[in-house]
Design an enzyme around this catalytic site. Structure first.
Site, PDB file in Angstrom:
ATOM      1  N   HIS A  16       0.866  -1.129  -0.074  1.00 60.52           N
ATOM      2  CA  HIS A  16      -0.114  -0.076  -0.164  1.00 60.52           C
ATOM      3  C   HIS A  16       0.811   1.174   0.024  1.00 60.52           C
ATOM      4  O   HIS A  16       0.632   2.286  -0.832  1.00 60.52           O
ATOM      5  CB  HIS A  16      -0.825  -0.028   1.345  1.00 60.52           C
ATOM      6  N   LYS A  40     -16.848  -7.188   7.130  1.00 63.73           N
ATOM      7  CA  LYS A  40     -15.442  -7.934   6.967  1.00 63.73           C
ATOM      8  C   LYS A  40     -14.956  -8.019   8.407  1.00 63.73           C
ATOM      9  O   LYS A  40     -14.981  -6.702   9.139  1.00 63.73           O
ATOM     10  CB  LYS A  40     -14.717  -6.971   6.124  1.00 63.73           C
ATOM     11  N   ARG A  89      -2.043  -6.176  -8.205  1.00 66.60           N
ATOM     12  CA  ARG A  89      -1.069  -7.039  -7.772  1.00 66.60           C
ATOM     13  C   ARG A  89      -0.910  -8.099  -9.131  1.00 66.60           C
ATOM     14  O   ARG A  89      -0.028  -8.204 -10.001  1.00 66.60           O
ATOM     15  CB  ARG A  89      -1.281  -7.788  -6.408  1.00 66.60           C
ATOM     16  N   SER A 127      -2.584  -7.560   3.185  1.00 70.00           N
ATOM     17  CA  SER A 127      -2.711  -7.470   4.791  1.00 70.00           C
ATOM     18  C   SER A 127      -3.119  -8.838   5.138  1.00 70.00           C
ATOM     19  O   SER A 127      -2.659  -9.181   6.327  1.00 70.00           O
ATOM     20  CB  SER A 127      -3.900  -6.526   5.215  1.00 70.00           C
TER      21      SER A 127
HETATM   22  P1  ADP Z   1      -9.731  -3.959  -0.200  1.00 70.05           P
HETATM   23  O1  ADP Z   1     -10.267  -4.742   0.769  1.00 70.05           O
HETATM   24  O2  ADP Z   1     -10.730  -2.814  -0.640  1.00 70.05           O
HETATM   25  O3  ADP Z   1      -9.258  -4.578  -1.237  1.00 70.05           O
HETATM   26  P2  ADP Z   1      -7.085  -3.709   0.729  1.00 70.05           P
HETATM   27  O4  ADP Z   1      -6.531  -2.845   1.757  1.00 70.05           O
HETATM   28  O5  ADP Z   1      -6.823  -4.959   0.662  1.00 70.05           O
HETATM   29  O6  ADP Z   1      -8.621  -3.083   0.709  1.00 70.05           O
HETATM   30  O7  ADP Z   1      -6.561  -3.043  -0.593  1.00 70.05           O
HETATM   31  C1  ADP Z   1      -6.818  -1.714  -0.996  1.00 70.05           C
HETATM   32  C2  ADP Z   1      -6.086  -1.280  -2.545  1.00 70.05           C
HETATM   33  O8  ADP Z   1      -4.831  -1.733  -2.598  1.00 70.05           O
HETATM   34  C3  ADP Z   1      -6.381  -2.477  -3.338  1.00 70.05           C
HETATM   35  O9  ADP Z   1      -6.733  -1.700  -4.794  1.00 70.05           O
HETATM   36  C4  ADP Z   1      -5.629  -3.591  -3.468  1.00 70.05           C
HETATM   37  O10 ADP Z   1      -5.493  -4.249  -4.645  1.00 70.05           O
HETATM   38  C5  ADP Z   1      -4.416  -2.490  -3.263  1.00 70.05           C
HETATM   39  N1  ADP Z   1      -3.280  -3.283  -2.735  1.00 70.05           N
HETATM   40  C6  ADP Z   1      -3.286  -4.338  -1.729  1.00 70.05           C
HETATM   41  N2  ADP Z   1      -1.950  -4.973  -1.333  1.00 70.05           N
HETATM   42  C7  ADP Z   1      -1.297  -4.255  -2.563  1.00 70.05           C
HETATM   43  C8  ADP Z   1       0.266  -4.617  -2.807  1.00 70.05           C
HETATM   44  N3  ADP Z   1       0.940  -5.442  -2.291  1.00 70.05           N
HETATM   45  N4  ADP Z   1       0.595  -3.847  -3.918  1.00 70.05           N
HETATM   46  C9  ADP Z   1      -0.291  -2.813  -4.501  1.00 70.05           C
HETATM   47  N5  ADP Z   1      -1.578  -2.884  -4.281  1.00 70.05           N
HETATM   48  C10 ADP Z   1      -2.011  -3.399  -3.224  1.00 70.05           C
END
Ligand code: ADP
Length: 159
Positions: A16, A40, A89, A127
């Site tokens: 992130h 969630k 990703r 995460s």
């Molecule tokens: P959500 O539950 O909305 O997917 P996340 O916190 O998991 O929320 O992710 C928020 C955004 O960040 C999403 O667009 C996700 O694809 C992106 N994201 C999560 N991890 C990574 C990563 N390692 N690299 C790039 N983008 C990421």
């Protein structure tokens, strides 16, 4: 241009952070918006997640951290933003992100979604993976910023 970067951020990871710091270079103002999603089950509360993002992004001056509930499009309009960014990703993210971006465009064709490709070091990072490894005592120090590392130790081991 002001952009919204929405997500769960439970907790924020280096993946992130990579997207946030790159977005801060491209856009005038970036709003990281933590989604309040009662469906969630989260490890960290909304307030904890916001605090961890703020602590991890201290040196980014054009960054704002906020939370929202309801439709992302309504939130973007309220913030007077015409752009959303999401991270991509792997192929597995593509379908979901495509569906969301098309649905959001259906709801408002004035707001554009920008998909930012993950840094190569972070393509496998999520995460959930971080929480799983940390819960069993594994080392996640390369996956998360220092404030999150400390917070995970407190959550799981009361350290
Ligand atoms: P959500 O539950 O909305 O997917 P996340 O916190 O998991 O929320 O992710 C928020 C955004 O960040 C999403 O667009 C996700 O694809 C992106 N994201 C999560 N991890 C990574 C990563 N390692 N690299 C790039 N983008 C990421």
């Amino acid at each position: 241009m002001k952009v919204i970067y929405p997500g769960s951020f439970d907790p924020i990871t280096n993946g992130h952070l990579d997207i946030i710091s790159r977005a801060c270079k491209q856009f005038e103002h970036v709003v990281v918006a933590v989604l309040k999603n009662n469906n969630k089950k989260a490890l960290f509360s909304i307030e904890e997640r916001i605090e961890l993002i703020k602590e991890s992004c201290k040196d980014l001056e054009n960054l704002e951290v906020d939370s929202f509930s309801g439709l992302l499009i309504d939130y973007a309009k309220m913030k007077e933003s015409k752009a959303i960014i999401r991270g991509l990703r792997a192929i597995s993210d593509y379908e979901n992100e495509m569906q969301m971006s098309l649905a959001n465009r259906y709801l408002s064709d004035e707001i554009e979604t920008f998909l930012m490709v993950s840094g190569t070091d972070y393509t496998y990072l999520s995460s959930s993976l971080v929480k799983e490894i940390a819960s069993f005592g594994g080392d996640v120090s390369n996956f998360v910023p220092t404030p999150v590392l400390k917070a995970l130790k407190t959550k799981f081991y009361k350290l």
